[in-house]
Scaffold this motif. Structure first.
Motif, short mmCIF file in Angstrom:
data_model
loop_
_atom_site.label_atom_id
_atom_site.label_comp_id
_atom_site.label_asym_id
_atom_site.label_seq_id
_atom_site.Cartn_x
_atom_site.Cartn_y
_atom_site.Cartn_z
N ALA A 158 34.32 40.34 30.41
CA ALA A 158 33.63 39.06 30.59
C ALA A 158 32.16 39.12 30.19
O ALA A 158 31.54 38.09 29.94
CB ALA A 158 33.74 38.60 32.04
N GLY A 159 31.59 40.32 30.11
CA GLY A 159 30.17 40.47 29.77
C GLY A 159 29.79 39.91 28.42
O GLY A 159 28.82 39.15 28.31
N PRO A 160 30.52 40.28 27.34
CA PRO A 160 30.15 39.73 26.03
C PRO A 160 30.24 38.20 25.96
O PRO A 160 29.43 37.56 25.30
CB PRO A 160 31.16 40.38 25.08
CG PRO A 160 31.57 41.63 25.77
CD PRO A 160 31.54 41.32 27.23
N LEU A 161 31.21 37.64 26.65
CA LEU A 161 31.33 36.18 26.66
C LEU A 161 30.11 35.55 27.34
O LEU A 161 29.55 34.58 26.85
CB LEU A 161 32.61 35.76 27.38
CG LEU A 161 32.86 34.26 27.47
CD1 LEU A 161 33.02 33.66 26.07
CD2 LEU A 161 34.09 33.99 28.31
N GLN A 162 29.68 36.14 28.46
CA GLN A 162 28.50 35.64 29.17
C GLN A 162 27.25 35.79 28.30
O GLN A 162 26.43 34.87 28.22
CB GLN A 162 28.32 36.42 30.48
CG GLN A 162 27.08 36.06 31.25
CD GLN A 162 27.15 34.71 31.90
OE1 GLN A 162 28.23 34.20 32.18
NE2 GLN A 162 26.02 34.10 32.12
N ALA A 163 27.11 36.93 27.63
CA ALA A 163 25.94 37.15 26.77
C ALA A 163 25.94 36.18 25.60
O ALA A 163 24.89 35.64 25.23
CB ALA A 163 25.93 38.59 26.27
N THR A 164 27.11 35.93 25.02
CA THR A 164 27.22 34.99 23.91
C THR A 164 26.87 33.57 24.36
O THR A 164 26.15 32.85 23.66
CB THR A 164 28.64 35.02 23.31
OG1 THR A 164 28.91 36.36 22.89
CG2 THR A 164 28.77 34.08 22.14
#
Length: 192
Positions: free
Chosen positions: A137-143
């Motif tokens: 879920a981290g990359p989605l949040q960062a994006t």
């Protein structure tokens, strides 16, 4: 190949034209600079915010850990007439990494009895905190953070450019009004 009227009109500020004024040239350069700033500023803001968000999420995953805790009081039962079982607040006790005992409030399932062992998340100093986002879920949040920052940066630049465009239009209308007054006095009449 014939030119369309839209093509000719679109680039008129850049060509030699007897009707072109200095303010038209200023406006043409303003539009060009505004779009370049919006594009580059949006990309830069998105990259910076996305990278900062990803680093923050990674730091949370490193600093936060699960520890066992004991429920000190019975949790409230589920509210009557409510569907599902939303978590309720209850007091828990846990031991920190340094051996010190801590107490605090966390959410547990309704009706959980005192003495029940549960798992809580704590930060480096041993304070209760939330579970960090998962690795997936981290990359989605960062994006999403980067996209929001880019959108905001582009909106600010385009909004500022639109405000300057509005001011230039007001100035252009004042200049036209003054020129009509001068032309009217030369012709010996008054404009309505």
């Amino acid at each position: 190949m014939a030119r369309t009227p839209g093509t000719t009109l679109r680039w008129w500020r850049w060509r030699h034209n007897v009707l072109k004024r200095r303010i038209d040239v200023v406006e043409a350069w303003l539009v060009l600079v505004m779009w370049l700033c919006a594009a580059s500023g949006g990309v830069l803001a998105g990259l910076v915010a996305g990278t900062a968000s990803a680093e923050s999420l990674e730091r949370q995953r490193i600093e936060r850990q699960e520890v066992p805790a004991v429920l000190l009081q019975d949790a409230e039962p589920r509210a009557k007439g409510r569907m599902g079982s939303p978590p309720v607040w209850a007091t828990v006790r846990w031991t920190g990494a340094d051996g010190s005992r801590h107490t605090g409030q966390t959410r547990v399932k309704p009706g959980t009895e005192a003495g029940t062992r549960i798992t809580v998340w704590v930060d480096t100093p041993g304070r209760l905190t939330t579970r960090p986002l998962s690795i997936s879920a981290g990359p989605l949040q960062a994006t999403a953070t980067g996209a929001l920052a880019a959108t905001f940066a582009v909106s600010v630049v385009l909004g500022g450019g639109q405000a300057v465009h509005w001011l230039l239009d007001r100035r252009r209308l004042r200049q036209w009004d003054e020129e009509w007054k001068r032309a009217d006095t030369r012709w010996g009449g008054t404009t309505v």
